[in-house]
Enzyme design. Structure first.
Site, PDB file in Angstrom:
ATOM      1  N   VAL A 282       0.856  -1.197   0.000  1.00 38.89           N
ATOM      2  CA  VAL A 282       0.000   0.000   0.000  1.00 38.89           C
ATOM      3  C   VAL A 282       0.887   1.241   0.000  1.00 38.89           C
ATOM      4  O   VAL A 282       1.852   1.323   0.764  1.00 38.89           O
ATOM      5  CB  VAL A 282      -0.939   0.029   1.221  1.00 38.89           C
ATOM      6  CG1 VAL A 282      -1.808   1.285   1.193  1.00 38.89           C
ATOM      7  CG2 VAL A 282      -1.832  -1.196   1.235  1.00 38.89           C
ATOM      8  N   ASP A 387     -19.614  -6.308   8.252  1.00 38.83           N
ATOM      9  CA  ASP A 387     -18.387  -6.341   9.065  1.00 38.83           C
ATOM     10  C   ASP A 387     -18.130  -4.978   9.699  1.00 38.83           C
ATOM     11  O   ASP A 387     -17.033  -4.436   9.632  1.00 38.83           O
ATOM     12  CB  ASP A 387     -17.201  -6.776   8.207  1.00 38.83           C
ATOM     13  CG  ASP A 387     -16.047  -7.335   9.045  1.00 38.83           C
ATOM     14  OD1 ASP A 387     -16.290  -7.708  10.214  1.00 38.83           O
ATOM     15  OD2 ASP A 387     -14.920  -7.400   8.537  1.00 38.83           O
TER      16      ASP A 387
END
Length: 544
Positions: A282, A387
């Protein structure tokens, strides 16, 4: 003189938690004994070769090649009948694996006798084969707190001392053989900040469910233990079906129709690495045209365990843009890598704030309002997130609150208004998910209520319980009890009760809860900035 005036104008520092809840997971011990792993196919072959020697002979090798390949059996059914003897208080016909799980679960004999069906429900969940070694798309691990949320801390191969027996350990010999098959250049995973047993659990492909909606399981509820001394309470059907999975080429073809054409390096500059995982990296970068700072996930597609989920997550993010959602900006195919460009929020995840600082009701109300706005938008577009937890809420340095991580999201259709897959994170799961009933968007509301308790207490209820017992308590206890309910206002307690209502029909919807009086207490989002700064400072100091 001016210094003294500046000191007078500075607001007091936000209160920090005396004991950070963002602790090393090795401190927790649930006394969960790992289960032995079933031998892998290649190990079986090795044993057969040792029993029937001669495999090194060229003639034998030629004969082996000529032998027809016999495929594994399909569409077989393995039915387990488990009963409960109300007199002895023991389960009958229980598989050995379940018996071991039960022994280490800390679920008392009295609790087992009180609600044997709930015990079997959670055992069924733990026995679900698909929970082993499953990993969400675009999940990474990183020690860099600024990347938390973009680098999800629920990668399945990140193991800690307190991990429950979701994935049985492998022997050293098997482990070495597996490592030989993997890329030697893969960096070792960094231990996640949250205990491993709070990781998300995925048990069925969302894409598969969307592509071919199936009716909820209408299996009849078995008779209770009160009606018979030895009743058949449970039937576990384990089928191995031929699944119509997309091939790698089909996935690439679909991705090519979704991603942008061109070289992202010509559109973005000043790449700065903020996280590394087993399947990718990332970076933050700047959009050359606009100057906007973005987060770019670079993933090696060959190392993604569930490539089908890539398409699902990108499509859901692309089609559902909202001010309270971490928005998808663009994507590219660069060689064997998929680059996904998203908004970057430098404040980190809400987890850092709840574990390191103490939030007041006005700040909690502000976060709840922003999350409810995101959920109202998703639910009105027939999307269930599934979630919701502090790890999946990202914060901007200005206090903006955005929902992220759509790896588990589900699209619901008129034909499939309820779902029955077991997904989410155990401690945030709604009771109807734990007991494997069909469910709808209100599972997100329950999880939001648990997250509100996180903001009060620094962690979700039952976090220190064995995960199996925690699931039992969620299924049987109803609304979890607060540690110090008297410290909360009546309006906040009512808001929690509306979110954590066991009866789904009585539980508030996102639209209804946006009108709740508790949200009128919400402070400006800028009030979250001191908490974000204090959390960053506390984490920085603790890492020294």
């Amino acid at each position: 003189m001016s210094d003294s005036l500046d000191n007078e104008e500075k607001p007091p520092a936000p209160p920090l938690r005396m004991n950070s809840n963002n602790r090393d997971s090795s401190a927790l011990n649930h006394s969960s004994k790992p289960l032995p792993m079933a031998p892998e196919e290649k190990n079986k072959k090795a044993r057969l070769r040792s029993i029937f020697p001669g495999g090194g002979d060229k003639t034998n090798k030629k004969k082996e090649k000529e032998r027809p390949e016999i495929s594994l059996p399909s569409d077989f059914e393995h039915t387990i009948h488990v009963g409960f003897d109300a007199v002895t208080g023991e389960f009958t016909g229980i598989p050995e694996q379940w018996a071991r799980l039960l022994q280490t679960s800390n679920i008392t004999k009295l609790e087992q006798k009180k609600n044997p069906q709930a015990v079997l429900d959670v055992l069924k969940f733990y026995d679900s084969k698909e929970t082993v070694n499953n990993q969400k798309y675009m999940s990474f691990t990183s020690g860099d707190k600024s990347a938390h949320g973009y680098i999800a801390a629920h990668q399945s191969n990140t193991k800690t001392a307190s991990e429950p027996p979701l994935a049985p350990p492998v022997s050293e010999e098997e482990d070495e053989e597996e490592e030989e098959e993997e890329d030697d250049n893969e960096p070792p995973p960094v231990i996640a900040p949250r205990p491993e047993h709070t990781k998300s659990i995925y048990t069925r492909s969302v894409v598969e469910s969307i592509a071919s909606p199936a009716a909820p399981n209408k299996e009849a509820t078995p008779p209770s233990a009160e009606n018979a001394n030895s009743s058949t309470l449970y039937r576990n059907t384990d089928r191995q079906r031929k699944k119509s999975k997309m091939t790698d080429e089909e996935i690439l073809e679909k991705l090519r129709s979704i991603v942008s054409v061109g070289d992202p390096k010509k559109k973005y500059t000043r790449f700065e690495k903020i996280g590394q995982g087993a399947s990718g990296t990332v970076y933050t970068a700047l959009d050359i045209a606009t100057g906007q700072e973005v987060a770019i996930k670079q993933m090696n597609l060959q190392q993604q365990p569930k490539k089908e989920l890539i398409i699902n997550e990108i499509l859901v993010m692309r089609e559902n843009k909202n001010p309270n959602i971490v928005n998808y900006l663009d994507s590219y195919l660069v060689g064997d890598e998929l680059w996904v460009v998203m908004e970057y929020l430098a404040g980190g995840s809400l987890t850092d704030v709840v574990t390191e600082t103490c939030m007041d009701e006005g700040q909690i109300a502000a976060v709840c309002r922003e999350c409810l706005q995101a959920l109202d938008f998703l639910h009105s577009n027939q999307v269930i997130h599934r979630d919701i937890k502090s790890d999946n809420i990202l914060l901007g340095m200005d206090g903006s609150v955005k929902l992220t991580d759509f790896g588990f999201c589900a699209q619901i259709t008129p034909e499939q208004s309820k779902r029955s897959t077991m997904v989410g994170t155990p401690y945030w799961m709604a009771p109807e998910v734990v007991t494997r009933k069909a469910y709808g968007p209100k599972v997100d509301i329950w999880s939001l209520g648990i997250m509100a308790i996180e903001m009060v207490e620094g962690e979700p209820p039952y976090l220190n319980e064995n995960p199996l017992r925690a699931l039992y308590l969620i299924a049987t206890n109803g609304t979890p009890e607060l540690q110090n309910p008297e410290r909360l206002s009546a309006v906040f307690r009512d808001f929690l009760n509306r979110c954590l209502e066991m009866d789904v029909d009585r539980r508030g919807s996102a639209k209804e809860l946006l009108q709740h009086p508790f949200l009128k207490l919400a402070k400006p989002l800028s009030s979250l900035t001191p908490l974000i700064l204090a959390a960053k400072e506390a984490i920085k100091n603790s890492s020294r």
